[in-house]
Design a protein around this motif. Structure first.
Motif, PDB file in Angstrom:
ATOM      1  N   GLU A  90     -13.164 -10.680 -16.205  1.00  0.00           N
ATOM      2  CA  GLU A  90     -12.182 -10.387 -16.905  1.00  0.00           C
ATOM      3  C   GLU A  90     -11.649  -8.886 -16.245  1.00  0.00           C
ATOM      4  N   VAL A  91     -12.488  -7.930 -16.045  1.00  0.00           N
ATOM      5  CA  VAL A  91     -12.161  -6.752 -15.610  1.00  0.00           C
ATOM      6  C   VAL A  91     -11.631  -6.924 -14.008  1.00  0.00           C
ATOM      7  N   VAL A  92     -12.314  -7.728 -13.281  1.00  0.00           N
ATOM      8  CA  VAL A  92     -11.807  -8.006 -12.041  1.00  0.00           C
ATOM      9  C   VAL A  92     -10.146  -8.753 -11.940  1.00  0.00           C
ATOM     10  N   LYS A  93     -10.144  -9.883 -13.088  1.00  0.00           N
ATOM     11  CA  LYS A  93      -8.890 -10.446 -12.882  1.00  0.00           C
ATOM     12  C   LYS A  93      -8.028  -9.522 -13.343  1.00  0.00           C
ATOM     13  N   GLU A  94      -8.171  -8.526 -14.072  1.00  0.00           N
ATOM     14  CA  GLU A  94      -7.137  -7.467 -14.553  1.00  0.00           C
ATOM     15  C   GLU A  94      -6.736  -6.543 -13.566  1.00  0.00           C
ATOM     16  N   ALA A  95      -7.933  -6.141 -12.840  1.00  0.00           N
ATOM     17  CA  ALA A  95      -7.535  -5.260 -11.505  1.00  0.00           C
ATOM     18  C   ALA A  95      -6.849  -5.797 -10.267  1.00  0.00           C
ATOM     19  N   LEU A  96      -6.930  -7.061 -10.294  1.00  0.00           N
ATOM     20  CA  LEU A  96      -6.368  -7.900  -9.072  1.00  0.00           C
ATOM     21  C   LEU A  96      -4.743  -8.332  -9.726  1.00  0.00           C
ATOM     22  N   LYS A  97      -4.726  -8.406 -10.868  1.00  0.00           N
ATOM     23  CA  LYS A  97      -3.259  -8.794 -11.566  1.00  0.00           C
ATOM     24  C   LYS A  97      -2.380  -7.563 -11.627  1.00  0.00           C
ATOM     25  N   LEU A  98      -3.022  -6.314 -11.496  1.00  0.00           N
ATOM     26  CA  LEU A  98      -2.307  -5.201 -11.717  1.00  0.00           C
ATOM     27  C   LEU A  98      -2.415  -4.401 -10.100  1.00  0.00           C
ATOM     28  N   ASN A  99      -2.989  -5.003  -9.144  1.00  0.00           N
ATOM     29  CA  ASN A  99      -3.160  -4.449  -7.751  1.00  0.00           C
ATOM     30  C   ASN A  99      -3.645  -3.066  -7.881  1.00  0.00           C
ATOM     31  N   ALA A 100      -4.838  -2.841  -8.719  1.00  0.00           N
ATOM     32  CA  ALA A 100      -5.289  -1.498  -8.934  1.00  0.00           C
ATOM     33  C   ALA A 100      -6.080  -1.057  -7.587  1.00  0.00           C
ATOM     34  N   ALA A 101      -6.262  -0.060  -7.435  1.00  0.00           N
ATOM     35  CA  ALA A 101      -7.065   0.562  -6.391  1.00  0.00           C
ATOM     36  C   ALA A 101      -8.137   1.371  -7.016  1.00  0.00           C
ATOM     37  N   ALA A 102      -8.113   1.879  -8.017  1.00  0.00           N
ATOM     38  CA  ALA A 102      -9.259   2.315  -8.998  1.00  0.00           C
ATOM     39  C   ALA A 102      -9.115   2.145 -10.324  1.00  0.00           C
TER      40      ALA A 102
END
Length: 159
Positions: A90-102
């Motif tokens: 779920e953390v990975v999904k949210e990071a990808l959804k937001l296009n996070a770098a950190a």
């Protein structure tokens, strides 16, 4: 001491819950989109206000862009008084959804202890390895109790 006005117009000391609730509301301004989190101290202060005083464990993530500007604050998982299940997927999904770098990971210990458990350290390692695969750096993992401890500052995590 902080005072609030009652219905009759008299001032009385504000209850702890009122103070914490207002602090959480005001700390939200630090998480507005594009605000920069430029120092570990700034992250500890802002995140600490969000998680202090809760009676249950809460795991949250502060997702950042390449310039460490805020993309989003997400309360990801809520647990009981001493246990919380965190699902890396779920953390990975949210990071990808937001296009996070950190990301800065954070959770609280309702007991007030800031001592990281072996589970806390293992979770930090696991999320760091998994997120590295998708080019998202885990900058820190903060534990909020009576104080706020940074696993990066204590040497338990290297970004």
């Amino acid at each position: 001491m902080l005072y609030i006005r009652d219905l009759c117009g008299f001032y009385e000391p504000a209850p702890k819950e009122t103070i914490l609730s207002e602090a959480r509301r005001l700390s939200g301004y630090q998480f507005r989109r594009a605000a920069a989190i430029s120092t570990p101290t700034a992250a500890k202060e802002a995140i600490g206000l969000k998680l202090v005083g809760l009676e249950y464990e809460l795991f949250a993530c502060l997702f950042l862009d390449t310039r460490h500007q805020v993309l989003a604050w997400r309360e990801m998982f809520r647990g009981s008084i001493n246990r919380n299940s965190v699902h890396p997927r779920e953390v990975v999904k949210e990071a990808l959804k937001l296009n996070a770098a950190a990301v800065i990971l954070a959770h609280n210990h309702p007991s007030g202890s800031i001592q990281p458990s072996k589970e806390d350290l293992e979770l930090t390692r696991t999320l760091t390895e998994i997120l590295k695969v998708i080019d998202v750096r885990v900058l820190d993992h903060l534990i909020v109790g009576d104080e706020v401890v940074s696993l990066a500052e204590t040497g338990h995590h290297t970004a």
